[in-house]
Motif scaffolding. Structure first.
Motif, PDB file in Angstrom:
ATOM      1  N   ASN A 175       4.015  -1.382  -4.115  1.00  0.00           N
ATOM      2  CA  ASN A 175       3.265  -1.233  -5.369  1.00  0.00           C
ATOM      3  C   ASN A 175       2.251  -2.364  -5.560  1.00  0.00           C
ATOM      4  O   ASN A 175       1.161  -2.147  -6.096  1.00  0.00           O
ATOM      5  CB  ASN A 175       4.229  -1.187  -6.557  1.00  0.00           C
ATOM      6  N   ARG A 176       2.628  -3.568  -5.125  1.00  0.00           N
ATOM      7  CA  ARG A 176       1.713  -4.694  -5.233  1.00  0.00           C
ATOM      8  C   ARG A 176       0.466  -4.465  -4.371  1.00  0.00           C
ATOM      9  O   ARG A 176      -0.659  -4.678  -4.821  1.00  0.00           O
ATOM     10  CB  ARG A 176       2.406  -5.975  -4.799  1.00  0.00           C
ATOM     11  N   PHE A 177       0.668  -4.018  -3.147  1.00  0.00           N
ATOM     12  CA  PHE A 177      -0.473  -3.742  -2.279  1.00  0.00           C
ATOM     13  C   PHE A 177      -1.326  -2.599  -2.815  1.00  0.00           C
ATOM     14  O   PHE A 177      -2.561  -2.633  -2.724  1.00  0.00           O
ATOM     15  CB  PHE A 177       0.011  -3.413  -0.858  1.00  0.00           C
ATOM     16  N   ILE A 178      -0.686  -1.592  -3.362  1.00  0.00           N
ATOM     17  CA  ILE A 178      -1.441  -0.465  -3.927  1.00  0.00           C
ATOM     18  C   ILE A 178      -2.272  -0.933  -5.119  1.00  0.00           C
ATOM     19  O   ILE A 178      -3.446  -0.575  -5.257  1.00  0.00           O
ATOM     20  CB  ILE A 178      -0.481   0.674  -4.326  1.00  0.00           C
ATOM     21  N   ALA A 179      -1.671  -1.746  -5.989  1.00  0.00           N
ATOM     22  CA  ALA A 179      -2.410  -2.273  -7.147  1.00  0.00           C
ATOM     23  C   ALA A 179      -3.587  -3.125  -6.694  1.00  0.00           C
ATOM     24  O   ALA A 179      -4.692  -3.050  -7.262  1.00  0.00           O
ATOM     25  CB  ALA A 179      -1.477  -3.081  -8.041  1.00  0.00           C
ATOM     26  N   GLU A 180      -3.375  -3.938  -5.677  1.00  0.00           N
ATOM     27  CA  GLU A 180      -4.446  -4.782  -5.143  1.00  0.00           C
ATOM     28  C   GLU A 180      -5.593  -3.918  -4.614  1.00  0.00           C
ATOM     29  O   GLU A 180      -6.772  -4.177  -4.891  1.00  0.00           O
ATOM     30  CB  GLU A 180      -3.890  -5.665  -4.028  1.00  0.00           C
ATOM     31  N   THR A 181      -5.236  -2.881  -3.861  1.00  0.00           N
ATOM     32  CA  THR A 181      -6.256  -2.029  -3.262  1.00  0.00           C
ATOM     33  C   THR A 181      -6.979  -1.209  -4.322  1.00  0.00           C
ATOM     34  O   THR A 181      -8.200  -1.003  -4.238  1.00  0.00           O
ATOM     35  CB  THR A 181      -5.627  -1.104  -2.209  1.00  0.00           C
ATOM     36  N   LYS A 182      -6.274  -0.749  -5.341  1.00  0.00           N
ATOM     37  CA  LYS A 182      -6.925  -0.005  -6.418  1.00  0.00           C
ATOM     38  C   LYS A 182      -7.899  -0.898  -7.192  1.00  0.00           C
ATOM     39  O   LYS A 182      -8.979  -0.441  -7.602  1.00  0.00           O
ATOM     40  CB  LYS A 182      -5.882   0.593  -7.371  1.00  0.00           C
ATOM     41  N   THR A 183      -7.546  -2.149  -7.385  1.00  0.00           N
ATOM     42  CA  THR A 183      -8.447  -3.069  -8.084  1.00  0.00           C
ATOM     43  C   THR A 183      -9.709  -3.299  -7.275  1.00  0.00           C
ATOM     44  O   THR A 183     -10.826  -3.279  -7.813  1.00  0.00           O
ATOM     45  CB  THR A 183      -7.737  -4.402  -8.359  1.00  0.00           C
ATOM     46  N   LEU A 184      -9.557  -3.487  -5.968  1.00  0.00           N
ATOM     47  CA  LEU A 184     -10.721  -3.687  -5.114  1.00  0.00           C
ATOM     48  C   LEU A 184     -11.560  -2.409  -5.039  1.00  0.00           C
ATOM     49  O   LEU A 184     -12.801  -2.461  -5.070  1.00  0.00           O
ATOM     50  CB  LEU A 184     -10.271  -4.130  -3.725  1.00  0.00           C
ATOM     51  N   ARG A 185     -10.887  -1.256  -4.961  1.00  0.00           N
ATOM     52  CA  ARG A 185     -11.622   0.010  -4.954  1.00  0.00           C
ATOM     53  C   ARG A 185     -12.406   0.180  -6.252  1.00  0.00           C
ATOM     54  O   ARG A 185     -13.548   0.641  -6.246  1.00  0.00           O
ATOM     55  CB  ARG A 185     -10.655   1.181  -4.742  1.00  0.00           C
ATOM     56  N   ALA A 186     -11.802  -0.208  -7.355  1.00  0.00           N
ATOM     57  CA  ALA A 186     -12.493  -0.124  -8.643  1.00  0.00           C
ATOM     58  C   ALA A 186     -13.721  -1.025  -8.665  1.00  0.00           C
ATOM     59  O   ALA A 186     -14.768  -0.647  -9.192  1.00  0.00           O
ATOM     60  CB  ALA A 186     -11.540  -0.502  -9.776  1.00  0.00           C
ATOM     61  N   PHE A 187     -13.607  -2.220  -8.097  1.00  0.00           N
ATOM     62  CA  PHE A 187     -14.768  -3.112  -8.049  1.00  0.00           C
ATOM     63  C   PHE A 187     -15.889  -2.500  -7.224  1.00  0.00           C
ATOM     64  O   PHE A 187     -17.062  -2.553  -7.612  1.00  0.00           O
ATOM     65  CB  PHE A 187     -14.383  -4.478  -7.484  1.00  0.00           C
TER      66      PHE A 187
END
Length: 505
Positions: free
Chosen positions: A147-159
């Motif tokens: 979940n931590r990696f998914i949250a990290e990747t979603k934040t970067l994707r959002a940027f």
């Protein structure tokens, strides 16, 4: 987890090897051969894959993209072929050596350079989608780690999606993992739909309990996405959309997370991992920050600010020629008060290596040195580029509060933190009404955040981006608040993608 920006070689390997080659910019068929069965077997596998998605987020020159076979400038490289400098010279900065299609507002669909380099991150949105999907299907780590990696990747994707929105408006990003192997080109979504994509990613990341709040005390992971960065990106999105109540709420959240201004303005750019940094792009010997070299003239030996304080490049006998890609327009330089300490970080004259002395009569603009610790002998410096810092949060809070309620004491108190540090006062005239305070805030943002890639968005939001360009003598048209979709993408899409209004090849 390994330190993000000491893994430049690993990142390049991921970009070139894990994403197999394809011929066209928009094609994504067979762009990855990863699967839960053959790759994501351990936490380290996930870490390596997520690290690869950061490939455009560096101050170094750029990256080879195995998906297109092309080479692209990194988003935060200081060269004019990169995202933030090219946008910057449409504002208070100017190309230092000649006219430029960006500062002249003549960018077209076939311009290339920063246009293509920025648009290419649409592919990293698709890659992030693939990695999110594969991590969610893997059993190679605990649920909290996944979940931590998914949250990290979603934040970067959002940027990345926000960056594309900033330059091009809504684009046809791939967010459905089931369609990643389908080369059908989808039309561009509506603005509301696209903003909803970004908001959804950030909301879900912020709801993740295992997602760290920040990494400022963690040198090995500083630069990774975190909850504070997610709040910062969402705040920027809401400011972009003028959703003032939501922007204010995110600013308030960040104001409660332990961030604060440095007491000395220059320290923000010369010291890493401070209380003011929310998200910065780390630089080191493996990934230099070339900003200072990009703004110093080729014959620069010693520069002086308006107080006569001097700055030299390296030691007295050391010389590395600068490339001076851009400088600060004199008309903007003159808007700083002399007592504003931020003006001390801008050079208005310099001694040349041939013994001559240059001043504003022979300089196209001032030298916005910003990183004043110039005692280095390399072309690049090992200083982080700030993307989101606490000063921006305070000024965004004040702007949102002003739009909602006028120049309240809370809004004034937030701005006073930046003006007090700068050694200036908020003029009484700025407090007369909402319009006066809005105008003051725009100029305060320009003085506080100069050369950090914020100004174009600020001027557009305040409705003066085009009018100020016209005052400078350009033929800027209203539609140029957005850049054109690259012609290569329009051609490949065979008429499915709609070009931004006003642009023809």
């Amino acid at each position: 987890m390994k330190k993000i920006f000491l893994t430049t070689i690993l990142s390049a390997f991921l970009g070139c090897s894990l994403f197999t080659s394809c011929d066209d910019l928009l094609e994504t068929k067979n762009f990855t051969d990863m699967s839960p069965s053959n790759f994501f077997k351990t936490e380290g596998d996930m870490d390596a894959a997520v690290t690869g998605i950061y490939l455009p987020c560096t101050t170094n020159w750029g990256y080879g993209d195995g998906g297109t076979g092309g080479w692209y400038n990194a988003l935060f490289n200081a060269d004019l072929a990169a995202y933030y400098p090219s946008g910057m010279i449409t504002t208070d900065m100017v190309c230092a050596y000649s006219s430029n299609v960006y500062d002249e507002f003549n960018v077209g669909p076939s311009t290339g350079g920063a246009l293509t380099n920025t648009y290419n991150i649409i592919r990293f949105v698709a890659r992030a989608t693939d990695i999110i999907d594969q991590i969610s299907k893997s059993s190679g780590a605990t649920e909290d780690i996944r979940n931590r990696f998914i949250a990290e990747t979603k934040t970067l994707r959002a940027f990345y999606m926000y960056t594309l929105l900033d330059w091009f408006g809504p684009v046809n990003v791939k967010l459905d993992p089931e369609k990643l192997m389908d080369n059908t080109i989808e039309p561009r979504p509506s603005l509301d739909t696209y903003v909803g994509y970004i908001e959804k990613d950030l909301n879900e990341a912020l709801e993740t309990t295992s997602f760290p709040e920040k990494y400022n005390a963690d040198a090995d992971n500083w630069g990774r996405m975190s909850k504070s960065i997610a709040y910062g990106i969402r705040m920027k999105l809401y400011m972009h959309q003028k959703q003032w109540a939501k922007a204010k709420a995110d600013a308030e959240k960040l104001m409660s997370m332990g961030f604060s201004l440095m007491s000395n303005y220059e320290d923000v750019f010369n010291v890493d991992r401070t209380s003011e940094h929310i998200w910065s792009i780390p630089a080191n010997l493996a990934s230099d920050n070339f900003y200072v070299t990009e703004i110093l003239p080729s014959d620069f030996k010693r520069g002086y600010n308006h107080l006569g304080k001097s700055y030299i490049r390296g030691g007295e006998d050391s010389f590395k020629p600068g490339w001076q890609a851009y400088c600060m327009r004199w008309e903007f330089y003159d808007t700083f008060e002399d007592k504003d300490i931020r003006k001390n970080t801008i050079l208005c004259e310099f001694d040349a290596i041939d013994g001559s002395h240059k001043n504003r009569s022979t300089m196209r603009g001032a030298i916005p040195i910003k990183f004043t610790d110039t005692q280095f002998d390399n072309y690049g410096i090992q200083k982080a580029h700030p993307v989101i810092r606490f000063a921006e949060v305070l000024l965004s809070y004040a702007e949102a509060e002003n739009e909602l309620n006028g120049p309240t004491q809370n809004a004034v108190n937030a701005v006073k933190q930046t003006t007090d540090r700068a050694g200036i006062e908020i003029p009484a005239s700025a407090l007369a009404n909402k319009d006066a305070f809005r105008n003051f805030l725009l100029e305060e943002r320009g003085h506080e955040l100069y050369c950090e890639g914020q100004r174009r968005q600020d001027l557009i939001r305040h409705g003066v981006y085009i009018s100020r360009a016209r005052e400078r003598g350009t033929n800027a048209q209203d539609y140029r608040v957005l850049f054109p979709i690259p012609q290569t993408a329009i051609t490949e899409a065979g008429g499915i993608l709609e070009q931004n209004p006003g642009y023809t090849n």
